[in-house]
Design an enzyme around this catalytic site. Structure first.
Site, PDB file in Angstrom:
ATOM      1  N   GLU A 151      16.900 -20.156 -29.193  1.00 12.83           N
ATOM      2  CA  GLU A 151      15.532 -19.919 -29.671  1.00 12.83           C
ATOM      3  C   GLU A 151      15.508 -19.157 -30.985  1.00 12.83           C
ATOM      4  O   GLU A 151      14.667 -19.402 -31.843  1.00 12.83           O
ATOM      5  CB  GLU A 151      14.709 -19.187 -28.606  1.00 12.83           C
ATOM      6  CG  GLU A 151      14.389 -20.032 -27.374  1.00 12.83           C
ATOM      7  CD  GLU A 151      13.607 -21.300 -27.710  1.00 12.83           C
ATOM      8  OE1 GLU A 151      13.004 -21.363 -28.805  1.00 12.83           O
ATOM      9  OE2 GLU A 151      13.609 -22.227 -26.889  1.00 12.83           O
ATOM     10  N   TYR A 197       6.592 -15.535 -29.550  1.00 15.51           N
ATOM     11  CA  TYR A 197       7.082 -16.881 -29.237  1.00 15.51           C
ATOM     12  C   TYR A 197       8.393 -16.836 -28.462  1.00 15.51           C
ATOM     13  O   TYR A 197       8.533 -17.461 -27.397  1.00 15.51           O
ATOM     14  CB  TYR A 197       7.261 -17.747 -30.504  1.00 15.51           C
ATOM     15  CG  TYR A 197       8.115 -18.941 -30.153  1.00 15.51           C
ATOM     16  CD1 TYR A 197       7.561 -20.005 -29.449  1.00 15.51           C
ATOM     17  CD2 TYR A 197       9.491 -18.937 -30.389  1.00 15.51           C
ATOM     18  CE1 TYR A 197       8.346 -21.053 -29.017  1.00 15.51           C
ATOM     19  CE2 TYR A 197      10.283 -19.984 -29.960  1.00 15.51           C
ATOM     20  CZ  TYR A 197       9.702 -21.039 -29.277  1.00 15.51           C
ATOM     21  OH  TYR A 197      10.493 -22.055 -28.825  1.00 15.51           O
ATOM     22  N   ASP A 200       4.432 -22.180 -30.783  1.00 18.90           N
ATOM     23  CA  ASP A 200       5.033 -22.344 -32.111  1.00 18.90           C
ATOM     24  C   ASP A 200       4.175 -23.325 -32.917  1.00 18.90           C
ATOM     25  O   ASP A 200       3.072 -23.681 -32.504  1.00 18.90           O
ATOM     26  CB  ASP A 200       6.472 -22.849 -31.968  1.00 18.90           C
ATOM     27  CG  ASP A 200       6.504 -24.281 -31.477  1.00 18.90           C
ATOM     28  OD1 ASP A 200       5.497 -24.745 -30.911  1.00 18.90           O
ATOM     29  OD2 ASP A 200       7.533 -24.960 -31.661  1.00 18.90           O
TER      30      ASP A 200
END
Length: 342
Positions: free
Chosen positions: A33, A116, A134
């Site tokens: 991520e 996020y 996102d």
DNA sequence: AACGCGGGGGC
DNA sequence: GCCCCAGCGTT
């Protein structure tokens, strides 16, 4: 909600293969991520493989030096991510005994993890119901529901987070990923593939034929050029490399000295010989560097000229030694130009 | 809220 | 050329 089921079925059939989808531990998801922040899947893939092979657990990463972490990150950009991930690994390794926390208050305090990334790790690794909003998710949902808020404004993200939570099914893990995958494969910024979209029946933008009007986003100003001379100081085969400052653009990476044209004009008058190579361009999000490489043989006679320029940490290294240093792409372009001229 | 922070891909 | 990309931290 029935259509959420369609989305999940679509995701199950159409999701791409990705190295981090072979794993489900929080560390593996976390690394992916962070790499994926503002970076496309295909760019990340090879970096992820190399990184995880070298740092397979959070402890391996926590124990590494900052220099080595950077060599694995070189070329990927946004180098502060590497620093923060490294710092975060130390926190998880040392404070949490290597076990990634699930308390949002704790997760939010890990360096490099914002709203996020927190939602992504907690949902994908633990199947906890948190939003992971996102750019993809904002684009998909703005079209689905004709949400007109400007996505360039920070607080707009919260509106989408609330929407995600209204829709959130039990399968949080796949729902968040499905929204992003739909945005990446079908509901793309340009030329969205609406005819093969599983959400077509409830998409308000499709119904009205206004897909390309969404999401609403205010635009920003463009980058002005910066002109530099890139000094390639040589001692035989060896080239001078220096470490860049701790703060600012390309911080802590290695490169060749950059000087302004004004400084060069003064220096030039004192030099006996030098060679000027073809200009190299490197474009950043907010800046454009136009660098003219200048090759100069560094000798005891002319060393004094560079005294004021070369103040940081610097080394003369042979070409084969370059691989041991984290060098930004801008400088690799300069070095490549040198190779072409030999 | 605005800005700094990489590099590559798509059109 | 411009916009976008599984954004975050600082000011």
């Amino acid at each position: 909600m029935k259509y959420t089921t369609y989305l999940l079925e679509w995701f199950d059939k159409n999701k791409r293969q990705m190295p981090w989808r072979e794993r489900s531990d929080a560390y593996s998801i976390w690394v992916s991520e962070v790499m994926l922040q503002q970076t496309q899947v295909d760019t990340v893939r090879p970096y992820y493989e190399r990184f995880m092979e070298r740092f397979p657990t959070v402890h391996d990463l926590a124990m590494a030096t900052q220099e080595e972490v950077y060599t694995y990150w070189q070329g990927l950009g946004y180098y502060r991510r590497a620093d923060n991930l490294h710092k975060g690994a130390k926190v998880v390794s040392e404070q949490y005994n290597g076990i990634f926390p699930t308390d949002p208050k704790l997760v939010k305090n890990i360096p490099g993890i914002g709203p996020y990334t927190m939602g992504a790790v907690l949902s994908i690794a633990f199947n906890l119901p948190y939003p992971a909003v996102d750019g993809n998710v904002m684009r998909v949902l703005s079209r689905q529901f004709l949400i007109e808020d400007d996505i360039a404004i920070p607080k707009t993200r919260k509106i989408f987070e609330e929407k995600v939570m209204v829709l959130m099914p039990e399968d949080a893990r796949n729902f968040n990923q499905a929204l992003m995958e739909l945005g990446a494969l079908i509901c793309t910024p340009k030329n969205p593939k609406c005819e093969s979209c599983p959400m077509k029946p409830i998409c308000m933008a499709y119904e009205e034929g206004v897909q390309i009007e969404y999401p609403v986003k205010s635009s920003k100003t463009k980058a002005e050029p910066d002109f530099y001379k890139a000094l390639i100081l040589k001692q035989g085969d060896k080239i001078y490399l220096e470490k860049r400052p701790e703060e600012g653009l390309l911080a802590k990476l290695w490169g060749v000295p950059l000087i302004t044209d004004v400084v060069w004009e003064k220096m030039k008058s004192e030099l006996v010989t030098f060679e000027v190579l073809e200009q190299v361009q490197h474009v950043f999000t907010h800046r454009r560097w136009l660098m003219t490489p200048i090759v100069i043989e560094y000798t005891t006679q002319n060393a004094k000229i560079f005294e004021e320029i070369l103040q940081g940490e610097g080394v003369f290294i042979v070409p084969e030694g370059l691989k041991n240093y984290a060098i930004a792409t801008a400088f690799k372009k300069v070095l490549r130009k040198l190779q072409e001229n030999i």
